[in-house]
Design an enzyme around this catalytic site. Structure first.
Site, PDB file in Angstrom:
ATOM      1  NE  ARG A  83      40.378  38.122  40.719  1.00  0.00           N
ATOM      2  CZ  ARG A  83      40.331  36.755  40.855  1.00  0.00           C
ATOM      3  NH1 ARG A  83      39.704  36.287  40.137  1.00  0.00           N
ATOM      4  NH2 ARG A  83      41.161  36.330  41.486  1.00  0.00           N
ATOM      5  CG  HIS A 267      36.858  40.079  27.739  1.00  0.00           C
ATOM      6  ND1 HIS A 267      36.607  41.332  27.581  1.00  0.00           N
ATOM      7  CD2 HIS A 267      36.305  39.761  28.981  1.00  0.00           C
ATOM      8  CE1 HIS A 267      36.139  41.996  28.687  1.00  0.00           C
ATOM      9  NE2 HIS A 267      35.778  40.985  29.650  1.00  0.00           N
ATOM     10  CG  ASP A 318      34.391  44.748  31.064  1.00  0.00           C
ATOM     11  OD1 ASP A 318      33.580  44.096  32.025  1.00  0.00           O
ATOM     12  OD2 ASP A 318      35.236  44.087  30.865  1.00  0.00           O
TER      13      ASP A 318
HETATM   14 ZN   LIG Z   1      33.183  41.422  32.081  1.00  0.00          ZN
END
Ligand SMILES: [Zn+2]
Length: 435
Positions: A83, A267, A318
């Site tokens: 991230r 998810h 994604d």
């Molecule tokens: Zn996502």
């Protein structure tokens, strides 16, 4: 009628059949499917037709991270270290580069047989302040690629539960629920093509307070828009939610929202079986992204109940580290095989798994995105994928084994082309492909 298409073989829901013709109307929808023996206006020789694939969860800008964030000099990586790389990318883009990245991703999706993309869009602002420059960039890139786009516009207001936004997160900001809907109204005015529609998103319990999630969901229901949210991809999200709210994210959603088929949880990697059972009982749907979840080391979701609940599953690319929808299909099944140490997780009454995997990649995605597509039937959009029966990966297959051969043994080179609303584009024929 605008077009009468006939390929050597056409998927009719359970099998490939010869002699099937698809009549496409002037509005780009399928008028009728039959075996009339008319002279087709488009005869696709040595091709097989399937519904176009529907990518229910994408962050297309992350295509620019491909080949990046795959080295680990500081030791093992995680979703959270990845991230940081994604935040650095968000900070380094500008509208012109973003336009090229989005265009590249959407064109690559069409080359992978994807005709609809649900773009879960939270990278809104290019500069300081709330300029929403990237919202227009996404719509224009989709228009240029000719892909059907559901802009799943994300509300994002906290950098963790109860914490202010920091650094690159400010580019994701929705200042208030009111400001979010004002921007949705502006975007609705820009969606001036049947190929462009909107959906509502609360990014996650990390990024949206509970009151905002409830308010967004209520207004989405009133406007009859789909509602998507990241749920329990990471254990840390569950731990933080338990510490702050005393309940797990999925538990909160089920307690908080009047759930129905309009709600897709993305998810559910670590969702407790009891929470999943309640969510499914209420009618919710689940989107999984096998290649990204593997790439990020998220873990393997438990999908037994989702499969048992019927056609409630969709697939997404994604992070777009790899755009390969046949691969997503096979890894949906392979992940469960590895987890359960047995084969045939998504089997139907006939013992086949490929039809359920294809459904997740087509009709399941259409349901999650509220798009009438993913089925070759009257009223559906004429969004199609044509398979090259002369592709070497398909050598030796017959009509009865073709779907299994595609799902378990083939990749993007077998995709000859795609049609969106009846407009055909042959794979690999776009020229500008440099992000
Ligand atoms: Zn996502």
């Amino acid at each position: 009628m605008r077009q009468l298409v006939e390929a050597d073989l056409t998927w009719t829901g359970q099998r490939f059949e010869a002699g099937i013709q698809i009549a496409i109307g002037d509005d780009g929808r399928i008028d009728a499917v039959g075996a009339w023996g008319h002279e087709p206006t488009l005869r696709l020789v040595r091709r097989a037709l399937l519904p176009g694939f529907i990518n229910a969860h994408s962050h297309a800008f992350q295509r620019a991270l491909r080949g990046q964030a795959e080295r680990f000099p500081q030791g093992a990586g995680s979703f959270w270290t990845w991230r940081d790389a994604m935040y650095a990318l968000a900070d380094s883009l500008d509208p012109e580069r973003a336009r090229l990245v989005y265009l590249q991703a959407f064109r690559e999706m069409r080359d992978a047989g994807i005709t609809t993309c649900g773009e879960f869009h939270y990278l809104h602002h290019a500069g300081e302040g709330n300029d929403y420059e990237y919202d227009a960039v996404v719509l224009e890139a989709a228009r240029a690629a000719g892909i059907r786009l559901v802009l799943l516009n994300a509300f994002y207001t906290t950098g963790g539960i109860g914490r202010p936004l920091q650094g690159a997160q400010r580019r994701f900001e929705s200042p208030s629920v009111e400001a979010y809907w004002a921007q949705m109204d502006r975007l609705a005015a820009r969606c001036d093509s049947p190929l462009l529609t909107l959906g509502v998103v609360a990014h996650s319990v990390r990024a949206a307070p509970l009151e905002a999630i409830a308010a967004l969901h209520a207004e989405a229901q009133r406007r009859q828009l789909r509602f998507h949210m990241h749920v329990e991809e990471q254990r840390a999200e569950i731990d933080e939610c338990l510490a702050k709210h005393g309940r797990r994210p999925m538990e909160l959603l089920v307690d908080l929202l009047p759930i129905d088929g309009n709600l897709t949880a993305v998810h559910c990697t670590h969702t407790h079986p009891d929470d999943m059972a309640r969510f499914l009982e209420a009618g919710g749907t689940v989107c999984v992204c096998p290649l990204t979840e593997a790439n990020l080391g998220d873990g393997l979701p438990t999908l037994d109940r989702v499969h048992a609940a019927g056609a409630r599953l969709s697939l997404g690319t994604d992070s777009n580290a790899r755009i390969g929808f046949l691969e997503e299909m096979r890894w949906l099944e392979y992940g469960q095989r590895l987890r359960r140490q047995e084969r045939g997780a998504f089997r139907d009454e006939a013992g086949r798994v490929a039809p359920a995997l294809l459904h997740a990649a087509t009709g399941g995605g259409g349901g999650a995105l509220g798009v009438p597509a993913g089925r070759l039937e009257p009223g559906s959009w004429a969004d199609l994928v044509a398979i090259d029966l002369d592709a070497s990966e398909l050598a030796g297959l017959d009509p009865d084994s073709l779907l299994e051969g595609l799902v378990f043994g083939a990749g993007d080179p077998v995709i000859w082309g795609t049609a969106v609303a009846g407009d055909w584009r042959q794979t690999g024929t776009d020229t500008s492909r440099q992000p």
